[in-house]
Design a protein around this motif. Structure first.
Motif, PDB file in Angstrom:
ATOM      1  N   PRO A   1      -7.130  18.907  33.556  1.00  0.00           N
ATOM      2  CA  PRO A   1      -6.610  17.538  33.741  1.00  0.00           C
ATOM      3  C   PRO A   1      -7.025  16.997  35.110  1.00  0.00           C
ATOM      4  O   PRO A   1      -7.439  17.747  35.985  1.00  0.00           O
ATOM      5  CB  PRO A   1      -5.084  17.725  33.670  1.00  0.00           C
ATOM      6  N   PRO A   2      -6.892  15.689  35.297  1.00  0.00           N
ATOM      7  CA  PRO A   2      -7.127  15.131  36.632  1.00  0.00           C
ATOM      8  C   PRO A   2      -6.209  15.781  37.672  1.00  0.00           C
ATOM      9  O   PRO A   2      -5.109  16.221  37.358  1.00  0.00           O
ATOM     10  CB  PRO A   2      -6.796  13.647  36.449  1.00  0.00           C
ATOM     11  N   ARG A   3      -6.699  15.846  38.913  1.00  0.00           N
ATOM     12  CA  ARG A   3      -5.953  16.353  40.070  1.00  0.00           C
ATOM     13  C   ARG A   3      -5.480  17.794  39.873  1.00  0.00           C
ATOM     14  O   ARG A   3      -4.400  18.173  40.277  1.00  0.00           O
ATOM     15  CB  ARG A   3      -4.768  15.437  40.398  1.00  0.00           C
ATOM     16  N   SER A   4      -6.319  18.589  39.228  1.00  0.00           N
ATOM     17  CA  SER A   4      -5.985  20.005  39.032  1.00  0.00           C
ATOM     18  C   SER A   4      -6.451  20.847  40.218  1.00  0.00           C
ATOM     19  O   SER A   4      -7.400  20.490  40.917  1.00  0.00           O
ATOM     20  CB  SER A   4      -6.657  20.550  37.762  1.00  0.00           C
ATOM     21  N   LEU A   5      -5.765  21.961  40.413  1.00  0.00           N
ATOM     22  CA  LEU A   5      -6.218  23.005  41.322  1.00  0.00           C
ATOM     23  C   LEU A   5      -6.466  24.239  40.474  1.00  0.00           C
ATOM     24  O   LEU A   5      -5.549  24.777  39.859  1.00  0.00           O
ATOM     25  CB  LEU A   5      -5.160  23.297  42.392  1.00  0.00           C
ATOM     26  N   VAL A   6      -7.715  24.674  40.414  1.00  0.00           N
ATOM     27  CA  VAL A   6      -8.104  25.797  39.561  1.00  0.00           C
ATOM     28  C   VAL A   6      -8.378  26.996  40.452  1.00  0.00           C
ATOM     29  O   VAL A   6      -9.246  26.948  41.334  1.00  0.00           O
ATOM     30  CB  VAL A   6      -9.359  25.458  38.733  1.00  0.00           C
ATOM     31  N   THR A   7      -7.629  28.076  40.231  1.00  0.00           N
ATOM     32  CA  THR A   7      -7.776  29.279  41.053  1.00  0.00           C
ATOM     33  C   THR A   7      -7.933  30.503  40.162  1.00  0.00           C
ATOM     34  O   THR A   7      -7.699  30.457  38.955  1.00  0.00           O
ATOM     35  CB  THR A   7      -6.561  29.472  41.977  1.00  0.00           C
ATOM     36  N   ARG A   8      -8.280  31.609  40.788  1.00  0.00           N
ATOM     37  CA  ARG A   8      -8.494  32.868  40.071  1.00  0.00           C
ATOM     38  C   ARG A   8      -7.464  33.879  40.549  1.00  0.00           C
ATOM     39  O   ARG A   8      -7.191  33.990  41.735  1.00  0.00           O
ATOM     40  CB  ARG A   8      -9.906  33.364  40.376  1.00  0.00           C
ATOM     41  N   SER A   9      -6.881  34.606  39.587  1.00  0.00           N
ATOM     42  CA  SER A   9      -5.931  35.657  39.940  1.00  0.00           C
ATOM     43  C   SER A   9      -6.201  36.872  39.062  1.00  0.00           C
ATOM     44  O   SER A   9      -7.075  36.854  38.190  1.00  0.00           O
ATOM     45  CB  SER A   9      -4.491  35.167  39.728  1.00  0.00           C
ATOM     46  N   GLU A  10      -5.426  37.931  39.279  1.00  0.00           N
ATOM     47  CA  GLU A  10      -5.604  39.134  38.456  1.00  0.00           C
ATOM     48  C   GLU A  10      -5.307  38.858  36.991  1.00  0.00           C
ATOM     49  O   GLU A  10      -5.849  39.504  36.099  1.00  0.00           O
ATOM     50  CB  GLU A  10      -4.699  40.250  38.971  1.00  0.00           C
ATOM     51  N   GLU A  11      -4.451  37.880  36.724  1.00  0.00           N
ATOM     52  CA  GLU A  11      -4.087  37.553  35.348  1.00  0.00           C
ATOM     53  C   GLU A  11      -5.114  36.635  34.679  1.00  0.00           C
ATOM     54  O   GLU A  11      -5.050  36.402  33.480  1.00  0.00           O
ATOM     55  CB  GLU A  11      -2.716  36.864  35.303  1.00  0.00           C
ATOM     56  N   GLY A  12      -6.043  36.092  35.460  1.00  0.00           N
ATOM     57  CA  GLY A  12      -7.040  35.181  34.914  1.00  0.00           C
ATOM     58  C   GLY A  12      -7.048  33.869  35.672  1.00  0.00           C
ATOM     59  O   GLY A  12      -6.580  33.774  36.805  1.00  0.00           O
ATOM     60  N   ILE A  13      -7.553  32.835  35.021  1.00  0.00           N
ATOM     61  CA  ILE A  13      -7.674  31.524  35.644  1.00  0.00           C
ATOM     62  C   ILE A  13      -6.339  30.786  35.567  1.00  0.00           C
ATOM     63  O   ILE A  13      -5.684  30.767  34.523  1.00  0.00           O
ATOM     64  CB  ILE A  13      -8.771  30.692  34.951  1.00  0.00           C
ATOM     65  N   ILE A  14      -5.953  30.165  36.674  1.00  0.00           N
ATOM     66  CA  ILE A  14      -4.726  29.368  36.731  1.00  0.00           C
ATOM     67  C   ILE A  14      -5.113  27.922  37.023  1.00  0.00           C
ATOM     68  O   ILE A  14      -5.840  27.640  37.967  1.00  0.00           O
ATOM     69  CB  ILE A  14      -3.771  29.884  37.827  1.00  0.00           C
TER      70      ILE A  14
END
Length: 313
Positions: free
Chosen positions: A287-300
């Motif tokens: 979605p617009p204005r998302s912050l996409v990060t990586r963690s041990e559980e996967g993509i957030i």
């Protein structure tokens, strides 16, 4: 067997490995193609028009300089485009479309060059915004001159904006020669088919890959190692890749993608104002204005309400 006889035998064995037909075949010799050195020279001449002074130590009269550079560029492009145009229909069967030969290649080449020349002021306007984006997007940039003289990202986007206009005119080979030459210089691989909005900035740059059908909005910033690529290649009934379909992502306005992230797929859209953190592997839209990060559980993927991009390197 002496050396002369061995040479003759090798030559005889080589002859049947080179097709003689006038078609774009994998075993056809590269006769009558655009000269790579001339295409690169045209790119250099145009780059000097778009950023005067890089290779000229003293100021010149702008109008006289532009006329001279554009005249030289036009002469080169008219010759090289004339050589390139037959490749529109030589490989038409593989492109699943019937392309008819052009009767007057010289006239067609001249018309294409004139159409391209009309676009140069627009390219210059876009590049001014790219210079501003680089200066404003990098605290290490201490002057606009530093950006124009030293930043590989600006070299890459300059070449791309030239090649993209030629690509839109359906000129074969020449746009790709320009883009791959620039790739060899900068380590930045932008296919000439990619559509890129104003205020584009690639920081550092090495290893960036932008695919043919990418759509990139305004004020987008990429860091080194970013790939905007395809998930897979749909094949036709003959097992050949289907051309001219959307295979690469759409990146909307005001997006930042940090280092070594990979975003794949023609149906993947990165919403405006989003930030993709480093080392993310992403194959779905945000979605617009998302912050996409990586963690041990996967993509957030989290949606942010704050304005601007709070991350910094």
């Amino acid at each position: 067997m002496n050396t002369i006889k061995q040479i003759e035998e090798t030559a005889n064995n080589l002859v049947p490995l080179y097709a003689q037909e006038e078609h774009d075949l994998p075993d056809r010799p590269l006769w009558s193609h655009p000269e790579i050195d001339q295409v690169i020279e045209a790119l250099r001449l145009l780059s000097d028009v778009l950023f005067p002074g890089r290779h000229i130590p003293e100021p010149v009269d702008f109008r006289s300089f532009f006329i001279k550079q554009l005249k030289n560029t036009s002469e080169i492009l008219e010759q090289e485009i004339e050589k390139a145009l037959p490749f529109r229909w030589m490989g038409a069967a593989d492109l699943h479309e019937k392309r008819l030969p052009i009767d007057n290649l010289f006239l067609a080449s001249t018309e294409l060059v004139n159409t391209f020349l009309q676009k140069i002021p627009e390219i210059r306007t876009m590049l001014i915004e790219d210079v501003k984006a680089a200066y404003n997007g990098d605290p290490a940039a201490l002057s606009y001159a530093e950006v124009k003289l030293a930043y590989p990202g600006l070299v890459a986007i300059t070449s791309h904006r030239i090649a993209h206009e030629l690509y839109k005119l359906d000129i074969p080979l020449i746009p790709r020669i320009m883009s791959e030459y620039t790739h060899s210089l900068t380590g930045i691989d932008i296919h000439p088919g990619a559509t890129i909005g104003k205020g584009f900035f690639i920081d550092h740059g090495t290893g960036v890959v932008i695919g043919e059908t990418c759509h990139i909005g305004n004020q987008v910033k990429l860091y080194q190692g970013v790939t905007l690529g395809a998930k897979s290649f749909p094949l036709d009934e003959h097992g050949r890749p289907i051309k001219h379909i959307q295979r690469h992502p759409t990146v909307e306005d005001n997006v930042i993608v940090y280092a070594n992230s990979t975003i794949l797929g023609g149906d993947t859209v990165i919403g405006q104002g989003s930030t993709v953190a480093g080392n993310v592997f992403l194959m779905k839209s945000t979605p617009p204005r998302s912050l996409v990060t990586r963690s041990e559980e996967g993509i957030i993927i989290r949606t942010r309400e704050v304005h601007g991009h709070g991350m910094g390197i």
